[in-house]
Each structure stands twice: as C-alpha cells, then as structure tokens.
Design a protein around this motif. Structure first.
Motif, short mmCIF file in Angstrom:
data_model
loop_
_atom_site.label_atom_id
_atom_site.label_comp_id
_atom_site.label_asym_id
_atom_site.label_seq_id
_atom_site.Cartn_x
_atom_site.Cartn_y
_atom_site.Cartn_z
N MET A 85 46.95 92.02 55.38
CA MET A 85 47.26 93.37 54.91
C MET A 85 48.05 93.31 53.60
SD MET A 85 48.72 95.39 58.25
CE MET A 85 47.94 95.26 59.86
N THR A 86 47.91 94.36 52.80
CA THR A 86 48.85 94.54 51.70
C THR A 86 50.17 95.03 52.28
OG1 THR A 86 48.30 96.86 51.31
CG2 THR A 86 46.96 95.21 50.17
N LEU A 87 51.22 94.95 51.47
CA LEU A 87 52.52 95.42 51.92
C LEU A 87 52.48 96.91 52.23
CD1 LEU A 87 55.42 94.59 52.50
CD2 LEU A 87 55.95 95.01 50.09
N ASP A 88 51.78 97.69 51.40
CA ASP A 88 51.69 99.14 51.64
C ASP A 88 50.94 99.45 52.95
OD1 ASP A 88 53.12 99.79 49.40
OD2 ASP A 88 51.36 100.17 48.14
N GLN A 89 49.90 98.70 53.22
CA GLN A 89 49.16 98.90 54.47
C GLN A 89 50.03 98.60 55.68
OE1 GLN A 89 45.90 96.25 53.62
NE2 GLN A 89 44.51 97.92 53.03
N TYR A 90 50.79 97.53 55.59
CA TYR A 90 51.67 97.17 56.69
C TYR A 90 52.76 98.22 56.88
CZ TYR A 90 54.81 94.37 59.61
OH TYR A 90 55.62 93.92 60.63
N ARG A 91 53.31 98.73 55.79
CA ARG A 91 54.34 99.78 55.89
C ARG A 91 53.80 101.01 56.63
NH1 ARG A 91 56.37 98.91 49.76
NH2 ARG A 91 58.17 97.56 50.19
#
Length: 235
Positions: A85-91
C-alpha cells in the motif's frame, strides 16, 4: 508486598508530579493489543488477512510479548500487513479501522487519568510499538500531543517495512531519552505506565515506574521492585 489496585481504590487516580509522563498503548490505555484488533477487523473485510494473522500469531506476537522480536521479523510482518500500500492508502484503512473497532477499546479510566495529568501541566507522551499511523489515531482521540512509535518505511511511495531504531525494548529507552534531551530533561523527570514485561528497560530507567494491567511476568517484577501497580481489567 505490592498489590494491584483496581479503579476506585485511592492509588488508581494518584498523580505523580513529573514534567513528562510516558504511556504505553497496547493493553495499557486500550484493553487489547492494537495489532490483534486490526487483524480481526481486516479479516472481517478481506480474507487475505488470514495470511497476516497466521504470520503474526506464528512468529511475532509471542516473541513481542517476551521481548524477543527483531526488526527483520517485524518489518516482514508489516510488508504482509500492508501488501505494498501507499502511505495514503494505509492511512485511509487505519481511519476506517479506528472508527469501526479501534476506538471502542479505549479504557474509560484512561481519559480520567490523562485529564488529571493535563490539568497539572504534565507533558504526555504515548510511547508504543504500534506504527505511527495507528498511534496517531489513538493519540488524537486521547488528547496526547507527543507520540513515539515505530515508523513506517516508505520507498517510492510504497510501505516496505519499518525504520530503525525500533520503538521496542532498549529502542524505547533510546527514543525516550532523545525526547527528554530535546526538552532539556532526563529520566529523573519522567514517569512511565505500561503493562508489558518487554518494557522493563524503560521502567527501570524512569524516576517513577507504574505497572498498569500487567501480565504475570511484569506483576512479579513489580512485586520485586515495589512499583505501584494498577489493574483496570476487573473494574
């Protein structure tokens, strides 16, 4: 002899006069391990989480509680957990998790204790082995401004593991010392609340250790050292 006092006893709301108080998260301010809550939530929404759960239970959770986890092992778990995941997706995933499940496990007593410390002007610091995204969700809900946690490693916008040093064992001590030094303080100016035997190095470093909802090994250590011991689980 040291007893574990339940909420409602005099010790349960005793406030210590130190400039900084550190708090563990898992099984301390919340009544479960945040990673276990995450896995259960994920499995409800995505069957892939069975792989994540198997890896966590087989090679990580027991080692973590016993103070034997390694950076390689924990990073491998996070690669499985986030699956590129990207960091934004994980957030976004963590926000959903926190609203649907994570926030429901905050101890009611935690809010009272944290409020009392804020009222006397104490700097509150969450220091946790959870990752920085999960820790941020809980710290915002609890009104804790300072967070020390494991930090996600991101390469080309994808999560690839965890940064060093880990916020775990001796790593927690080093990161806490760094925070205190930045404030012009030392461990003589700090207290620490935790449930876990793996946090013994930091408990032994601070001026005021407080054992909170302890496992059996930590309860025994509290007895040996004469440390205050609180238990909110039976309240």
């Amino acid at each position: 002899m040291v007893e574990c006092w339940q909420h409602g006893d005099g010790l349960a709301m005793q406030i210590y006069n130190y400039p900084v108080v550190f708090f563990d998260l898992d099984d301390s301010l919340i009544n479960k391990d945040a990673n276990s809550l995450w896995i259960k939530w994920r499995f409800k929404h995505e069957r892939w989480a069975l792989v994540e759960a198997s890896q966590a239970l087989a090679s990580l959770y027991r080692a973590y509680k016993k103070g034997r986890v390694t950076h390689r092992r924990l990073s491998n778990y996070y690669r499985t957990r986030t699956r590129g995941m990207t960091l934004d997706q994980y957030r976004l995933q963590v926000q959903r998790f926190f609203q649907e499940r994570g926030r429901l496990h905050i101890y009611p007593q935690a809010a009272s204790l944290l409020f009392a410390y804020r009222r006397q002007g104490t700097q509150l610091v969450m220091i946790t082995g959870s990752d920085d995204v999960v820790a941020a969700a809980y710290s915002e809900a609890l009104g804790i401004d300072n967070v020390i946690s494991n930090r996600l490693k991101v390469e080309q916008q994808r999560i690839t593991g965890l940064e060093l040093p880990m916020c775990y064992g001796d790593g927690k001590v080093a990161l806490a010392a760094q925070f205190l030094q930045q404030q012009g303080l030392s461990f003589a100016d700090a207290a620490f609340y935790t449930d876990s035997h793996s946090d013994l190095p930091l408990l032994q470093a601070v001026a005021q250790p407080v054992v909170l909802n302890p496992n059996s090994a930590l309860r025994e250590s509290a007895l040996q050292h004469g440390w205050p011991c609180l238990d909110w689980r039976q309240a």
